[in-house]
Design a protein around this motif. Structure first.
Motif, mmCIF file in Angstrom:
data_model
loop_
_atom_site.group_PDB
_atom_site.id
_atom_site.type_symbol
_atom_site.label_atom_id
_atom_site.label_comp_id
_atom_site.label_asym_id
_atom_site.label_seq_id
_atom_site.Cartn_x
_atom_site.Cartn_y
_atom_site.Cartn_z
ATOM 1 N N LEU A 43 0.817 -1.311 0.075
ATOM 2 C CA LEU A 43 0.029 -0.029 -0.064
ATOM 3 C C LEU A 43 0.847 1.056 0.065
ATOM 4 C CD1 LEU A 43 -2.910 -0.814 2.440
ATOM 5 C CD2 LEU A 43 -3.054 -0.606 0.036
ATOM 6 N N SER A 44 0.659 2.241 -1.019
ATOM 7 C CA SER A 44 1.216 3.425 -1.085
ATOM 8 C C SER A 44 0.130 4.642 -0.709
ATOM 9 C CB SER A 44 1.723 3.827 -2.478
ATOM 10 O OG SER A 44 2.584 2.686 -2.859
ATOM 11 N N ASN A 45 0.646 5.753 -0.605
ATOM 12 C CA ASN A 45 -0.272 6.827 -0.253
ATOM 13 C C ASN A 45 0.016 7.950 -1.578
ATOM 14 O OD1 ASN A 45 2.066 8.462 0.401
ATOM 15 N ND2 ASN A 45 1.934 7.398 2.474
ATOM 16 N N LEU A 46 -0.958 8.633 -1.946
ATOM 17 C CA LEU A 46 -1.090 9.480 -3.208
ATOM 18 C C LEU A 46 0.209 10.468 -3.136
ATOM 19 C CD1 LEU A 46 -4.763 10.352 -3.438
ATOM 20 C CD2 LEU A 46 -3.546 8.644 -4.483
ATOM 21 N N LEU B 14 3.401 8.610 -4.675
ATOM 22 C CA LEU B 14 3.335 7.762 -5.968
ATOM 23 C C LEU B 14 4.716 7.994 -6.735
ATOM 24 C CD1 LEU B 14 -0.282 8.272 -7.140
ATOM 25 C CD2 LEU B 14 0.602 6.312 -6.029
ATOM 26 N N GLN C 30 1.017 0.625 -8.603
ATOM 27 C CA GLN C 30 0.867 1.061 -7.231
ATOM 28 C C GLN C 30 -0.341 0.818 -6.772
ATOM 29 O OE1 GLN C 30 3.839 4.404 -6.524
ATOM 30 N NE2 GLN C 30 3.577 4.381 -8.702
ATOM 31 N N VAL D 155 -3.504 1.791 -3.749
ATOM 32 C CA VAL D 155 -3.629 2.997 -2.890
ATOM 33 C C VAL D 155 -4.917 2.872 -2.330
ATOM 34 C CG1 VAL D 155 -3.552 5.412 -2.541
ATOM 35 C CG2 VAL D 155 -2.137 4.484 -4.324
ATOM 36 N N VAL E 161 -8.105 5.087 -1.279
ATOM 37 C CA VAL E 161 -8.560 6.158 -1.460
ATOM 38 C C VAL E 161 -10.199 6.371 -1.197
ATOM 39 C CG1 VAL E 161 -6.888 6.755 -2.994
ATOM 40 C CG2 VAL E 161 -9.075 5.558 -4.063
ATOM 41 N N ASP F 139 -6.699 10.701 -0.503
ATOM 42 C CA ASP F 139 -6.372 10.184 0.618
ATOM 43 C C ASP F 139 -6.008 11.145 1.902
ATOM 44 O OD1 ASP F 139 -3.851 10.761 0.147
ATOM 45 O OD2 ASP F 139 -2.964 8.689 -0.071
#
Length: 661
Positions: free
Chosen positions: A507-510, A513, A521, A523, A525, A580
């Protein structure tokens, strides 16, 4: 081929969950015995471990089967089972001496569809296109009948199985002078299995016409047979006048190529396979297989010598075969086939620094190319044309590693352009794939039409079965043929299991990116409808791209340029804001992913009154999703214009979405 400075592979593996799991699976499959260098191989090849390509393919195959998601336990169990089945030792402690002796000389490549006798008993099943590489243990007549039976064993099984011999081979099974006797190797396909449950009391193989007898030129009896029976005739000596007068021929030639399966007939019901043969004089002739006979091609490999006793000589005019050649060979009712298998030699391939980096933490330290290291190269098989087969290469291959005369290559990277070749009626597409070391264009040859579903810019793909060779202009060319053994192309960005499997995602965050990563990727959201644009357009269901309406009224797919009315469906072209806790991103989507986000079908949305269409997106405010994002903005892209029109210069595409409950 474009090259860039390779990134540190350990960092890449840590950043990409898919690569990380491959290394984890390799380390879990390792044992102390596996990590030890094979004493028979002074080059340090990993003989007891699956290749990087094999593990990657197996993981993706399992993910395709389990779209609802997989766990590490499911993946590891499937990998271990598949590796065990493919490399089972299974040899009995007291197997017949004739097999023991032949086993010492077994150096040829195992045929692609080969199965073992043990696996037949375990599964109680045998498909028609399966190949059995067998050794005759005994030949006998069933008591009270004139039916010949062969008891068969193989090099990998503890069991034997009986085969009812087809009557066309009865002349070859004479106890005194017959060639089908104890210790003879044969290849068979097209077999039906009669199980013990069907009343016979024993599991047996029913008669098959598709049997090839193996010969060894180093054995005196086989060399005498070839010299006496097959060396007097050549392709240049074949005469239609003599054929019409009843003369038969015995021919000996090398298999130069094995064509793809073709379909003929008014209703596409007749199959055909074309084998190109070259005799000792360099003359070529086609050997055609029709209908169920195409199964015989499973027994052949390029480079082997094929001896044809009494082939049917066909006239191209009488056979209605469209070709310039006057004469063809066919598998007739009296034809017997013998094969001298091609023995693939091995080539020593040095492990480059790039490949050493690819090993990750899952490999023992002895495999690193450091001073005093015991490993600097591996042995890979080379075919009769000098191409080295990398399908079992132990490490991940990169664009910068590609060279002339390489086959069985796998690459993992991002699509940077894709366009259909317009100068041909065939389904040929030029795909450009980029990894951390560079980019290369691969020419994809499809059997009939595009068959991979939606694929677009920025998508992460795994492609296997590539062949590299040097063109006349001294440029490196990568080729891929859909029907080749081991050929696959899988789009990870649109794979449901990617979002449904925690072991394959990170899990990434915006705000974080990255447009440089080679992986899709993921995410978590929510939707913001301050700016949302929803349009419906017609799409080609086969390739997932929009169609063009021409002034003449002809419907044309903007991507693959071939379409049928039945393959046109209505789809969304959605532009939406994702948010997010850390930021916002403007992205676009289409197809089933857009339908999942909007929670309404394109047809239902289209039927809504215009004012309701305008108001509908506001009902989705703050709906939460886990989405897969790819960077689809490709500076300098010169491919199909349809891909640029789809993303409208928006940097991010939502390739898959899963609603959070």
């Amino acid at each position: 081929m474009d090259s860039v400075m390779p990134m540190d592979h350990q960092e890449i593996v840590e950043d990409d969950p898919f690569l990380r799991f491959i290394e984890y699976a390799r380390s879990m499959l390792s044992t102390e015995e596996d990590e030890a260098l094979d004493p028979k191989n002074g080059n340090g090849a990993e003989t007891n471990r699956p290749s990087w390509n094999w593990i990657a393919s197996r993981i993706l195959k399992t993910c395709t089967s389990y779209s609802s998601g997989v766990t590490p336990a499911i993946l590891l169990s499937d990998i271990c089972q598949g590796w065990s089945e493919q490399h089972r030792d299974g040899a009995p402690k007291k197997r017949p001496e004739c097999i023991n002796q032949l086993g010492k000389k077994y150096t040829r490549a195992k045929l692609p569809n080969a199965v073992t006798i043990d696996s037949i008993y375990e599964k109680n099943f045998l498909s028609l296109n399966s190949v059995l590489e067998a050794v005759i243990i005994d030949a006998y007549v069933l008591p009270g009948t004139n039916i010949y039976m062969l008891t068969l064993g193989d090099f990998w099984s503890s069991n034997t199985i009986d085969l009812y011999l087809h009557r066309r081979y009865y002349d070859l099974v004479d106890p005194q002078n017959g060639i089908l006797k104890k210790g003879r190797e044969i290849l068979i396909t097209g077999c039906y299995l009669r199980t013990a449950a069907e009343g016979s009391g024993y599991t047996r193989l029913l008669p098959t016409e598709y049997l090839v007898i193996l010969l060894d030129e180093d054995e005196d009896d086989d060399a005498m047979l070839l010299g006496a029976q097959f060396c007097s005739d050549s392709f240049s000596s074949v005469s239609l006048d003599e054929v019409n007068s009843g003369v038969s021929y015995s021919l000996y030639a090398r298999i130069e190529s094995i064509g793809s399966l073709e379909v003929h007939g008014k209703f596409d019901t007749l199959q055909r396979k074309q084998i190109t043969l070259v005799d000792n004089e360099g003359i070529k002739m086609k050997f055609l297989l029709w209908g169920e006979q195409v199964l015989l091609a499973n027994l052949f490999n390029i480079g082997s010598m094929l001896a044809l006793d009494r082939p049917y000589i066909a006239n191209s005019l009488e056979s209605a075969v469209e070709a310039s050649d006057e004469i063809f060979l066919e598998y007739g009712s009296a034809t017997q086939l013998y094969l001298v298998p091609f023995i693939r030699h091995e080539e020593q391939v040095c492990i480059t620094l790039t490949q050493n980096r690819s090993q990750g933490s899952g490999l023992p330290s002895t495999f690193y190319s450091s001073p005093g290291s015991r490993v600097s190269q591996v042995s890979l098989p080379r075919d009769c044309h000098g191409f080295i087969d990398f399908s079992n290469y132990p490490f991940q291959s990169f664009v910068t590693d590609l060279q002339d005369k390489m086959t069985g290559i796998s690459l993992y990277g991002v699509v940077t352009s894709i366009v259909k070749e317009r100068r041909t009626s065939q389904a040929i597409f030029i795909l450009r794939i980029k990894d951390t070391t560079g980019a290369i264009s691969a020419k994809l040859h499809f059997a009939k039409f595009w068959s991979l579903g939606r694929l677009s810019l920025g998508h992460t793909v795994f492609i296997s079965g590539l062949t590299c060779s040097m063109t006349k202009q001294k440029c490196l060319e990568a080729l891929w043929f859909e029907n080749d053994v081991g050929a696959s192309l899988i789009n990870l960005s649109c794979m449901p299991a990617l979002l449904n499997s925690s072991c394959l995602q990170k899990l990434s965050n915006l705000p974080n990116l990255s447009s440089q990563t080679s992986c899709t990727q993921v995410v978590r959201v929510w939707l913001e409808m301050a700016y949302c644009q929803v349009d419906t357009r017609f799409m080609h269901s086969i390739c997932g791209h929009f169609i063009n309406d021409t002034p003449s009224g002809i419907i044309d797919c903007s991507f693959c340029h071939q379409i049928l009315d039945a393959e046109v469906v209505r789809s969304f072209h959605l532009k939406i804001t994702l948010a997010d806790e850390g930021g916002k991103v403007f992205a676009w989507s289409t197809g089933q992913t857009a339908t999942e986000l909007l929670q309404i079908s394109p047809d239902e949305f289209h039927e809504l009154p215009e004012e309701e269409q305008v108001m509908y997106p506001s009902s989705l405010q703050n709906e939460r999703f886990v989405v897969a994002l790819v960077n689809c903005k490709r500076p300098g892209y010169r491919g199909s214009d349809c891909l640029l029109h789809e993303n409208d210069a928006i940097s991010w595409e939502i390739t898959y979405a899963l609603k959070c409950e």
